[in-house]
Structure formats: structure tokens, C-alpha cells
Design a protein around this motif. Structure first.
Motif, PDB file in Angstrom:
ATOM      1  N   ALA A  91      -4.724   1.051   5.410  1.00  0.00           N
ATOM      2  CA  ALA A  91      -4.233   0.435   4.179  1.00  0.00           C
ATOM      3  C   ALA A  91      -5.005  -0.844   3.891  1.00  0.00           C
ATOM      4  O   ALA A  91      -5.301  -1.610   4.811  1.00  0.00           O
ATOM      5  CB  ALA A  91      -2.743   0.116   4.310  1.00  0.00           C
ATOM      6  N   ALA A 103       0.803  -1.221   0.000  1.00  0.00           N
ATOM      7  CA  ALA A 103       0.000   0.000   0.000  1.00  0.00           C
ATOM      8  C   ALA A 103       0.838   1.275   0.000  1.00  0.00           C
ATOM      9  O   ALA A 103       0.438   2.278  -0.595  1.00  0.00           O
ATOM     10  CB  ALA A 103      -0.937  -0.007   1.207  1.00  0.00           C
ATOM     11  N   GLY A 113      -5.849  -5.828   5.273  1.00  0.00           N
ATOM     12  CA  GLY A 113      -5.697  -4.411   5.561  1.00  0.00           C
ATOM     13  C   GLY A 113      -5.485  -4.168   7.042  1.00  0.00           C
ATOM     14  O   GLY A 113      -5.528  -5.103   7.847  1.00  0.00           O
ATOM     15  N   GLN A 152     -10.133  -3.499  -1.918  1.00  0.00           N
ATOM     16  CA  GLN A 152     -10.582  -2.127  -2.176  1.00  0.00           C
ATOM     17  C   GLN A 152     -11.891  -2.111  -2.949  1.00  0.00           C
ATOM     18  O   GLN A 152     -12.218  -3.050  -3.664  1.00  0.00           O
ATOM     19  CB  GLN A 152      -9.490  -1.358  -2.930  1.00  0.00           C
ATOM     20  N   ARG A 155      -5.139  -4.384  -2.753  1.00  0.00           N
ATOM     21  CA  ARG A 155      -5.995  -4.058  -3.908  1.00  0.00           C
ATOM     22  C   ARG A 155      -7.254  -4.914  -3.958  1.00  0.00           C
ATOM     23  O   ARG A 155      -8.334  -4.438  -4.284  1.00  0.00           O
ATOM     24  CB  ARG A 155      -5.207  -4.209  -5.204  1.00  0.00           C
TER      25      ARG A 155
END
Length: 172
Positions: free
Chosen positions: A97, A28, A62, A103, A100
Motif C-alpha cells: 500500500a 489505501a 507506504g 503513487q 496517493r
């Protein structure tokens, strides 16, 4: 739909999560490296502000780290702070953070709202952060506003181009 991120949940961080946190941080924030000692220290100093996004298997997708700090200030990157300041005025959101693959699934909203609710209950009047990697618009959507702090300009330069100090005022 489906997949690991759809099964993910936020939970309190444990010392055993630090390897996963480091892995997420490297992806991140490749230009803002912080070593394990920094993450371990923040967890030790303020565990109630440290969370991980667990995919359900123990794998980290994360993390979020926040702790009390002085307003209009931010600790230097990749540094130990030794202790939380006695004159802390805000809850400082040090890092949020996600990998990907996690997200775009509304997972950040969940933890930001959880942190804001907790901060409000604990008596904090604001959350502050330094937005990096062109994330100012993301943080604005989460209720943060740019705070032009002349005292922060030199320090912000160390965070990279476009770094912005932002705050979110918490209502009663």
C-alpha cells in the motif's frame, strides 16, 4: 519533481512504525480494514518480509508485508494466523500500500523487485497474493498471473468483488 515522495526509501519495518502503517492501510484499503494486532503479528512472525516506505522524516508513505504461506490459499482478512504454516510453499504478499502522494513514482517496482530477489535467494519458487480494488492489471505488469483456483473462490468473495488470486513464478 521533488517533494517528500522523491526522497522516500524502503527500509525494514520496526514495531514503532505500526501507527504509520495503520494510517496508510486506512487510506489505501478502506473496505479491507485490518487492525494493529494483525500487522504486529505478521511483523513478529516474519520481520524479513515487512518493509515501510519512509519519506525520510520517519513518516510512512507506504508498506509491504509478506510471509511464507501455503499455495492456493490466503489467510482470512483481519485475522491472526498464530504461526506460519510448516508446509508453506510460497511467499504470500499480504499487502502493498502507498499513500496517493507516493503513487506513480516507480516506488512499488523497487520493493516488488527487492522482495522477489530476496524470495529467490531464500529458496521460494513463487510469490502469491490476492489482488483487490481492481489491481489485477497492476500486478500483471509486475509479473503476476491470474491463477484460477477453485478452492479459493469462496474465500475470494470475502475480499470483495473482483478479488483475484495471482502468482509470480521466480526463476533460479
Amino acid at each position: 519533481m521533488g517533494g517528500p515522495a522523491s526522497e522516500a526509501f524502503w527500509r525494514e519495518m520496526a514495531i514503532s512504525d505500526l501507527d504509520g502503517v495503520i494510517r496508510v492501510a486506512r487510506e489505501a484499503f478502506p473496505d479491507h480494514f485490518e487492525d494493529r494486532r494483525c500487522f504486529a503479528e505478521r511483523l513478529k512472525l516474519f520481520p524479513q518480509g515487512c518493509f515501510v516506505l519512509d519519506e525520510g522524516t520517519g513518516r510512512m508513505l507506504g508498506y509491504l508485508i509478506a510471509y511464507p504461506w501455503t499455495a492456493r490459499s490466503a489467510p482470512p482478512l483481519n485475522s491472526l494466523v498464530q504461526a506460519l504454516p510448516n508446509d508453506a510453499e510460497v511467499l504470500y504478499l499480504h499487502d502493498l500500500a502507498l499513500l496517493r502522494e507516493a503513487q506513480g513514482k516507480n516506488l512499488t517496482r523497487i520493493i516488488i523487485d527487492r522482495l522477489a530477489d530476496q524470495a529467490r535467494r531464500d529458496g521460494w519458487r513463487a510469490i502469491a497474493l490476492v489482488a483487490v480494488n481492481d489491481a489485477t492489471a497492476f500486478w500483471a505488469k509486475a509479473g503476476f498471473a491470474e491463477a484460477d483456483e477453485p478452492a479459493m473462490r469462496e474465500k475470494l468473495a470475502s475480499y470483495g468483488a473482483g478479488a483475484t488470486y495471482m502468482t509470480r513464478t521466480l526463476g533460479a
